[in-house]
Design an enzyme around this catalytic site. Sequence first.
Site, short mmCIF file in Angstrom:
data_model
loop_
_atom_site.label_atom_id
_atom_site.label_comp_id
_atom_site.label_asym_id
_atom_site.label_seq_id
_atom_site.Cartn_x
_atom_site.Cartn_y
_atom_site.Cartn_z
N LEU A 124 0.87 -1.17 0.00
CA LEU A 124 0.00 0.00 0.00
C LEU A 124 0.90 1.21 0.00
O LEU A 124 1.81 1.32 0.81
CB LEU A 124 -0.91 0.03 1.24
CG LEU A 124 -1.87 1.23 1.26
CD1 LEU A 124 -3.27 0.80 1.66
CD2 LEU A 124 -1.39 2.37 2.14
N HIS A 228 7.17 0.28 12.40
CA HIS A 228 7.78 1.56 12.10
C HIS A 228 6.78 2.66 12.48
O HIS A 228 5.58 2.49 12.28
CB HIS A 228 8.10 1.62 10.61
CG HIS A 228 8.95 2.78 10.24
ND1 HIS A 228 8.43 4.03 10.03
CD2 HIS A 228 10.29 2.88 10.04
CE1 HIS A 228 9.41 4.86 9.73
NE2 HIS A 228 10.56 4.17 9.72
#
Lengths: 349, 335
Positions: A124, A228
């Site tokens: 994505l 992250h």
Amino acid sequence: MYIRPVQRHDLDALTILAKNSGVGVTSLPDNKQKMQAKLEQALMSFEQSNAKEDRLYLFALVDEDTNDVAGICALEASIGHEDVWYNFHVGKSVHASRDIGVHKVTQTLYLSNDLTGSSEIATLFLMPDYRKDQNGQLLSRSRYLFLAEFPELFDEYIIAEMRGYSDEEGRSPFWDSLGRHFFQMEFSDADYLTGLGNKAFIAELMPKFPIYVPMLSDEAQSVIGRVHPHTEPALAMLKSEGFDFNGYVDIFDAGPSVSAKIKDIRAVKESHIQRVGLSERGPLPDLNDKHGLLLVSNRKFDDFRVTLVSRGAAGDDTLWLTQKQASTLNVTEGDTVRVVSLRPTENAS
Amino acid sequence: MLVVRPSTFVDLAGIERLLDETDARVTTLPKDRDKLSEKISESDDAFRSGAEGPSSFLFVLEDTDSNTVVGTSGIDASAGNGYPFFNYRLDEVVHASHHLNISSKVPVLFLSHELTGRTLLRSFSIDPQWRDTDGFELLSRARLMYMAADPDRFNQELIVEIQGIFDDKGVCPFWDAVGRKFFDLDFLTADYYCSVKTKTFMSELIPQHPVYVPLLPAEAAGNIARNHEAANRICQLLYREGFHKSKFIDPFDGGPVLKGQLNYTHTYSNIRFKKAKPSEVIGGMKYLISNQSTSDFRCVIGTLVDGIGDTIRLPLDISQALNIREGDQIAYSPL
């Protein structure tokens, strides 16, 4: 803005997207040739001319005013088919002795191919300029309507691999403590090679024996299963749809893998069919009203489309669309569409 | 005179004093009176029974002039004494990718029981005052002289665990990087348990999966198969005897395991057996000399003049120290 399958002429746009994506988005190779191969695979998948388990469904987010590709997302029918799919399973070893009063639970990483055959919520990426107006939500969640429509093309379970923690210089503490010893290269290089589809080297270089977590650096230990910072919103979105950590992490950066049964995904379960009615009087979507939006798909396969409409446009059995909305979705009065609220309702407050 | 002989309960206090004074770690000898007396009792059985199977011999080095115990050494006929004997085997796996032009040998520690049942030389400790005398060599080599008296009880393959690196405070980098993470104990405590508890806790706690050496801190990795400097002297002696470093290390402190073949050890391969004739001996060369009694074994250093006959003259004081009468068989090997 609307979602549609990628098309042959999207190649240049996709290559630009990949250049923008940077380290950590392993399924977008920053290499035109490889990108073309991916595009071909996607085109064959929508033509259903390749084997079911080889299919990659790539979707583009398109700005209808400019016809620009603003983002990309993908569904992988079955992982670990052509390549070998690796994860670390985060398990436990218990070392206990009654005699000397020790009972110690040690986290242990086991190299595994357990997720082979699952479907995957893959790539994505949304261009920075378009990170507004619910575009990220539309891009990500549109896939659930595809899954809801064509479950027979997918596995019972679907997973998503989340980008693991790395610092601003792209340094992954997990990689530095483990992978580096075996791969003799920087994380960004290893990541690039996997992105190019060069996965054989993983098998050749990976440590095959289980890894006792306490033998890794403290910093490495602390990032196992951690995403992250940029990926936290994506993780929250998946969790709101019913995805959960499944005990597997990425072998490079220890980012978590999350999974769900397709039929239990919120947007799949709650989606329903309505009939299209045309009306120019219905409310237009207010993109600032987070909970006032519906995802609508046209239920088509090779011309699959998804866009956002206002909750107020939904009647009992009918979804009222303007002519413009109907043509974006490529539907006419009397067609059926699949509808679900963009966000889970329990979060509406 | 210095004599090596089987330990007895009378030696208990002497051994305790010795353990207090020596800096070297002697894992198999606990500083605990009850446990120590158990060890002596086991050893007693081993010397008396002559039976096959696990037996644990404990010798003392006695200064007969002062009646003091100045050293200990031991043999386990079968390492592990019926339980698994644990080591790490230092091996290598190659991680190579032709395509990426990467090839690296990664050292890996594999848990191993391979040395179980070998004959283990152990419990070596000597009073610092006697370190630089012939007593040092006598104490160590007397064990091989003992094996010559009853070789069928021992395995041809001999092993010795040499203590690894740790500091005065008992901080052992290898232990901290490996064992501690699973045993939840500091090195000295673990070491103590090792000497007083049954070995079951070892098998319960020791990590079963191989350990990749590059994942260990540099200091711990660097200490693998390195001996404590207090063990330099015994290592030198064992190397001269024909022992060599093996691929095995101690799972606790990472110290090396030395291996040797009984038949090819310097002491054993040079042994001669002759009938003794107690008498005055003038001149000659230094030998290790022992009697052939398995239960009342004695070994000393003395001078002999070896000839071609079946009988050899044995100095009177040595005959007495070894309990040898005329016509008894002795064994001797050059010092």
